[in-house]
Enzyme design. Structure first.
Site, PDB file in Angstrom:
ATOM      1  N   SER A 168       0.618  -1.017  -0.228  1.00 38.79           N
ATOM      2  CA  SER A 168       0.234  -0.034  -0.337  1.00 38.79           C
ATOM      3  C   SER A 168       0.698   0.916  -0.110  1.00 38.79           C
ATOM      4  CB  SER A 168      -0.907  -0.132   1.202  1.00 38.79           C
ATOM      5  OG  SER A 168      -1.521   0.826   0.976  1.00 38.79           O
ATOM      6  N   GLU A 259      -9.841  -5.037  -5.616  1.00 40.76           N
ATOM      7  CA  GLU A 259      -9.774  -3.450  -4.700  1.00 40.76           C
ATOM      8  C   GLU A 259      -9.461  -2.214  -6.008  1.00 40.76           C
ATOM      9  OE1 GLU A 259      -6.128  -3.482  -3.219  1.00 40.76           O
ATOM     10  OE2 GLU A 259      -5.299  -4.334  -4.292  1.00 40.76           O
ATOM     11  N   HIS A 289      -7.950  -5.623  -0.447  1.00 44.36           N
ATOM     12  CA  HIS A 289      -6.020  -4.695  -0.927  1.00 44.36           C
ATOM     13  C   HIS A 289      -4.834  -5.903   0.065  1.00 44.36           C
ATOM     14  CE1 HIS A 289      -3.881  -1.036  -0.693  1.00 44.36           C
ATOM     15  NE2 HIS A 289      -3.793  -1.185   0.999  1.00 44.36           N
TER      16      HIS A 289
END
Length: 326
Positions: A168, A259, A289
């Site tokens: 991320s 996602e 995610h």
């Protein structure tokens, strides 16, 4: 040059069920918890930590060594070594940069993932504990990630024997580190659901086709503003010029097909190739995610992580041969 890998089957029934539950719970909670208020941010941090602990891999046989040190120039470095039983001490290592919007997570929340990574690869994993927003805004996180890299090199770890991994926002920080002209390149990069477009324009376009089961782009934007407030998003350390920058080391990018950041993953892979680098892109259908951190929810996490371990082994072996032959 590597070609993208798209897994074209549907996700498992269990992982699709988990995504449905997430859309009814986490997605709704993220919409009502105000990240700009202390109680909302604290609650979000607790929820993420609980999810990671409940659905993450086992910590059995994993040792943790806290690190709180100073570099020769006075910079402070905080983090932890995570070592599974039998992890080697031959100089090779993984440098892990956690994600969650520069504001939510820590090496502690990601310890199950880094421990699993150590078990699968037989390598120690150093996880940097960079400072979080809103108390610490840009470029605090990027500065701490660079400090962690410099600390590893200062303690005898050679760049070609290190693989940098991140998820991320940690993916963004990892790419930023590798793009800096004075950073010696690692053997490779492993990026889980990397956040690259900090405007969330790509994510919003993806939302029109399929909504993310965990969070809305608008809510993710509010979280990101805690870190970037006061700095224009077109700053070169925020909007990274991957296509026009340094050729990155061999990279593996994995993202979930369910996602909103799947578009970021595709754009990053294309930009790496445009710059002359190689990138293995894997889109795992219907996955949420950073599904790799949640094997008790997603059966796909295991084959994905086995692929990561193979990539890391190959990257280290290739670089060792290259260094030996000059």
């Amino acid at each position: 040059m590597s070609r993208p890998m798209e897994v074209r089957t549907r996700g498992s029934l269990r992982s699709r069920g988990a995504a449905t539950v997430s859309s009814l719970t986490l997605r709704q909670l993220s919409a009502v918890l105000p990240p700009d208020q202390a109680w909302g941010l604290w609650t979000s941090r607790q929820i993420v930590a609980r999810v990671m602990d409940t659905f993450g891999p086992s910590l059995r046989g994993v040792d943790v060594e806290p690190v709180d040190a100073r570099l020769p120039d006075g910079r402070r470095l905080v983090g932890e070594w995570v070592r599974a039983a039998g992890a080697t001490a031959d100089g090779a290592a993984i440098y892990y940069v956690h994600g969650s919007g520069y504001a939510l997570c820590s090496p502690r929340t990601h310890r199950r993932l880094t421990g699993w990574l150590s078990r699968l690869t037989g390598l120690p994993v150093f996880s940097v504990d960079y400072r979080l927003a809103p108390r610490h805004r840009f470029p605090a996180a990027a500065t701490d990630v660079r400090s962690g890299w410099d600390w590893l090199l200062h303690h005898g770890h050679e760049p070609h024997r290190i693989v940098v991994a991140g998820d991320s926002a940690g993916g963004h920080l990892s790419v930023d580190l590798a793009l800096q002209p004075d950073t010696a390149h690692p053997a490779g990069l492993v990026l889980f659901s990397p956040l690259m477009d900090l405007t969330f324009g790509l994510a919003r376009a993806r939302e029109e086709l399929r909504r993310d089961p965990a969070i809305r782009a608008a809510d993710a934007t509010r979280l990101l503003e805690l870190y970037c407030a006061g700095t224009p998003l077109d700053h070169p350390r925020l909007t990274l010029d991957v296509a026009g920058g340094r050729v990155l080391p061999p990279t593996l990018v994995q993202a979930g097909g369910g996602e909103m950041l799947v578009s970021d993953a595709r754009k990053l892979a294309a930009d790496i190739r445009a710059a002359g680098g190689t990138c293995d892109l894997q889109i795992w259908p219907d996955q949420v995610h950073v599904f790799q951190a949640l094997p008790r929810l997603s059966p796909e996490a295991r084959p994905a992580m086995y692929g990561v371990a193979n990539f890391i082994s190959d990257a280290l072996r290739t670089n060792t041969i290259r260094e030996a032959t000059g």
